[in-house]
Scaffold this active site. Structure first.
Site, PDB file in Angstrom:
ATOM      1  N   ASP B  48     -16.246 -16.790  27.056  1.00 13.55           N
ATOM      2  CA  ASP B  48     -17.494 -17.544  27.169  1.00 13.55           C
ATOM      3  C   ASP B  48     -17.819 -17.877  28.631  1.00 13.55           C
ATOM      4  O   ASP B  48     -16.979 -18.391  29.369  1.00 13.55           O
ATOM      5  CB  ASP B  48     -17.395 -18.833  26.346  1.00 13.55           C
ATOM      6  CG  ASP B  48     -18.731 -19.538  26.278  1.00 13.55           C
ATOM      7  OD1 ASP B  48     -19.626 -19.019  25.582  1.00 13.55           O
ATOM      8  OD2 ASP B  48     -18.888 -20.584  26.948  1.00 13.55           O
ATOM      9  N   ARG B  49     -19.057 -17.600  29.019  1.00 14.65           N
ATOM     10  CA  ARG B  49     -19.476 -17.774  30.410  1.00 14.65           C
ATOM     11  C   ARG B  49     -19.626 -19.246  30.793  1.00 14.65           C
ATOM     12  O   ARG B  49     -19.197 -19.671  31.875  1.00 14.65           O
ATOM     13  CB  ARG B  49     -20.789 -17.021  30.676  1.00 14.65           C
ATOM     14  CG  ARG B  49     -20.633 -15.527  30.819  1.00 14.65           C
ATOM     15  CD  ARG B  49     -20.208 -14.798  29.543  1.00 14.65           C
ATOM     16  NE  ARG B  49     -21.149 -14.956  28.439  1.00 14.65           N
ATOM     17  CZ  ARG B  49     -20.846 -14.774  27.147  1.00 14.65           C
ATOM     18  NH1 ARG B  49     -19.619 -14.478  26.764  1.00 14.65           N
ATOM     19  NH2 ARG B  49     -21.748 -14.934  26.205  1.00 14.65           N
ATOM     20  N   THR B  50     -20.248 -20.035  29.926  1.00 13.72           N
ATOM     21  CA  THR B  50     -20.420 -21.454  30.241  1.00 13.72           C
ATOM     22  C   THR B  50     -19.064 -22.148  30.373  1.00 13.72           C
ATOM     23  O   THR B  50     -18.844 -22.947  31.301  1.00 13.72           O
ATOM     24  CB  THR B  50     -21.299 -22.143  29.161  1.00 13.72           C
ATOM     25  OG1 THR B  50     -22.657 -21.713  29.334  1.00 13.72           O
ATOM     26  CG2 THR B  50     -21.249 -23.658  29.274  1.00 13.72           C
ATOM     27  N   CYS B  83     -27.448 -11.546  28.936  1.00 13.32           N
ATOM     28  CA  CYS B  83     -26.867 -12.896  28.959  1.00 13.32           C
ATOM     29  C   CYS B  83     -27.264 -13.504  30.289  1.00 13.32           C
ATOM     30  O   CYS B  83     -26.829 -13.031  31.346  1.00 13.32           O
ATOM     31  CB  CYS B  83     -25.342 -12.845  28.831  1.00 13.32           C
ATOM     32  SG  CYS B  83     -24.567 -14.470  29.013  1.00 13.32           S
ATOM     33  N   ASN B  84     -28.082 -14.550  30.236  1.00 11.31           N
ATOM     34  CA  ASN B  84     -28.530 -15.191  31.472  1.00 11.31           C
ATOM     35  C   ASN B  84     -27.375 -15.829  32.227  1.00 11.31           C
ATOM     36  O   ASN B  84     -27.257 -15.684  33.443  1.00 11.31           O
ATOM     37  CB  ASN B  84     -29.596 -16.250  31.162  1.00 11.31           C
ATOM     38  CG  ASN B  84     -30.897 -15.654  30.658  1.00 11.31           C
ATOM     39  OD1 ASN B  84     -31.786 -15.361  31.427  1.00 11.31           O
ATOM     40  ND2 ASN B  84     -31.009 -15.452  29.349  1.00 11.31           N
ATOM     41  N   THR B  85     -26.502 -16.536  31.482  1.00 10.69           N
ATOM     42  CA  THR B  85     -25.380 -17.232  32.127  1.00 10.69           C
ATOM     43  C   THR B  85     -24.468 -16.236  32.852  1.00 10.69           C
ATOM     44  O   THR B  85     -23.915 -16.533  33.920  1.00 10.69           O
ATOM     45  CB  THR B  85     -24.580 -18.042  31.091  1.00 10.69           C
ATOM     46  OG1 THR B  85     -25.487 -18.736  30.221  1.00 10.69           O
ATOM     47  CG2 THR B  85     -23.681 -19.060  31.775  1.00 10.69           C
ATOM     48  N   ALA B  86     -24.323 -15.037  32.281  1.00  7.96           N
ATOM     49  CA  ALA B  86     -23.463 -14.007  32.879  1.00  7.96           C
ATOM     50  C   ALA B  86     -23.920 -13.610  34.277  1.00  7.96           C
ATOM     51  O   ALA B  86     -23.129 -13.074  35.068  1.00  7.96           O
ATOM     52  CB  ALA B  86     -23.423 -12.774  31.982  1.00  7.96           C
ATOM     53  N   LYS B 166     -25.351 -18.211  17.750  1.00  8.68           N
ATOM     54  CA  LYS B 166     -24.055 -17.540  17.941  1.00  8.68           C
ATOM     55  C   LYS B 166     -23.131 -17.746  16.735  1.00  8.68           C
ATOM     56  O   LYS B 166     -22.235 -16.939  16.496  1.00  8.68           O
ATOM     57  CB  LYS B 166     -23.360 -18.050  19.213  1.00  8.68           C
ATOM     58  CG  LYS B 166     -23.946 -17.484  20.510  1.00  8.68           C
ATOM     59  CD  LYS B 166     -23.132 -17.979  21.707  1.00  8.68           C
ATOM     60  CE  LYS B 166     -23.755 -17.603  23.048  1.00  8.68           C
ATOM     61  NZ  LYS B 166     -23.675 -16.183  23.383  1.00  8.68           N
TER      62      LYS B 166
END
Lengths: 233, 233
Positions: B48-50, B83-86, B166
């Site tokens: 998970d990126r966050t 994925c924006n966070t990525a 998700k």
């Protein structure tokens, strides 16, 4: 160790997207990391399958093998093909790869037998699928009784598949034509319909008809999920 | 020679399916062979990126690189990440590949400036995207005025992204919560919303709100189509 899926796609691209979404939506998962690793090669250069089978068009196998090699390089544990007509070429592909290619016809025929025992299926597909009898052995193996659309209905199916879905035309204006086609086939003895061209579940979903339908794309998605050791929803 | 697209996916899988479908649906095409060849690695093992950005969770870059290597092996001419966070990790990925990674933030910010000149955007996304200011430089570069959701609204966004989309939960029951969230942010001065988490366009499409929205997934799809030398619809 859980397994991964390779999608030999592009036949057509929208059908490939439909299969991939059906894999995701039918996997029991509470978050990203519970899903299956899926590799896709949507190779839009694969020549038309019906044209190759019926009209001596270019052989699609070399471009299909090109995509298959990419899926092998990625490490796919099984291969699935979101194109019913393409299954005509499955033996030629299977003899050139160690990866099992899951057979959409066998999976679909087993569902027909389980869900509609004793009823008469109507097989909807391209002229390639119908005239080359691509589904016949699998249905016979499961003792599934079925009828085929006549010439006029085959022309109409080709128009809907090639002239509408593959041609990126709007689906909604085809509502009446689609319903009329199904009513005609019902009148000829069809108890349910096998959407044996991967463009047809897309059309059916958009045009809302009660069917009943067997969706080979959905059944293939579920079979691939189970093959990989995951649970379906 | 037309180009091909590699999708570094799995973050999450449904968002990957959404991006792929948007590429297909927005390419001007009359048949299968008019589409773009697309390679996808939906690598659901990417941490998970966050969690990595804000809570010292496992570094997602090794698994992202693993997928990137597969896309390179297939021959992708560009790479896109649904994925924006990525995008926080984009510089670390770009320095290890010759393939251009199209930046969803720059593409989105340019659309904001073009479509809503002088208006105030509200950036909707994960806490990773908002707190690490992943979009701020791209928006500033284009002179886009924007506001961020407060703590309560960020919690609600995290619930919708992680606890609903998700988590494969039904979307429809979230209609009221989603509309209420947007009304609150409108009251704080938002003229339009940037759906800067790839789960949010899926939610927005299912829950039907007039927005207005900028959908970075759609803008990325269109930019990738143009990058490859194809026409958008």
């Amino acid at each position: 160790m859980k397994k991964t899926i390779g999608i030999l796609g592009g036949m057509g691209p929208l059908a490939t997207a439909d299969l991939y979404r059906k894999i995701v939506e039918n996997t029991k998962a509470d978050g990203d990391n519970d899903h299956i690793r899926v590799y896709i090669d949507s190779n839009c250069a694969i020549p038309d399958r019906t044209a190759a089978i019926l009209r001596g068009g270019p052989d699609p196998v070399p471009e299909m093998l090109d995509a298959l090699r990419n899926l092998e390089k990625c490490g796919a544990d099984c291969v699935i093909m979101p194109c019913n007509t393409a299954h005509y070429f499955l033996p030629r592909l299977q003899e050139r790869t160690a990866q099992p290619i899951l057979d959409m016809r066998e999976i679909t025929a087993a569902q027909c037998a389980a869900r509609f025992p004793g009823a008469c299926a109507c097989l909807l597909g391209t002229k390639g699928t119908l005239e080359a009898k691509i589904y016949d052995a699998a249905l016979a193996q499961q003792g599934v009784d079925f009828l085929l659309p006549g010439e006029r209905e085959r022309d109409e199916l080709m128009r809907l598949i090639y002239g509408v879905v593959k041609a990126s035309r709007p689906l909604k204006p085809e509502m009446e034509a689609w319903h009329e086609l199904l009513v005609t086939l019902r009148g000829q003895g069809a108890d349910y319909f096998v959407l044996a061209c991967t463009e047809l579940p897309i059309l059916a979903a958009a045009l809302g008809h009660p069917g009943p339908f067997i969706d080979p794309t959905l059944e293939l998605a579920k079979a691939a999920i189970r093959f990989c050791g995951y649970e379906t929803k």
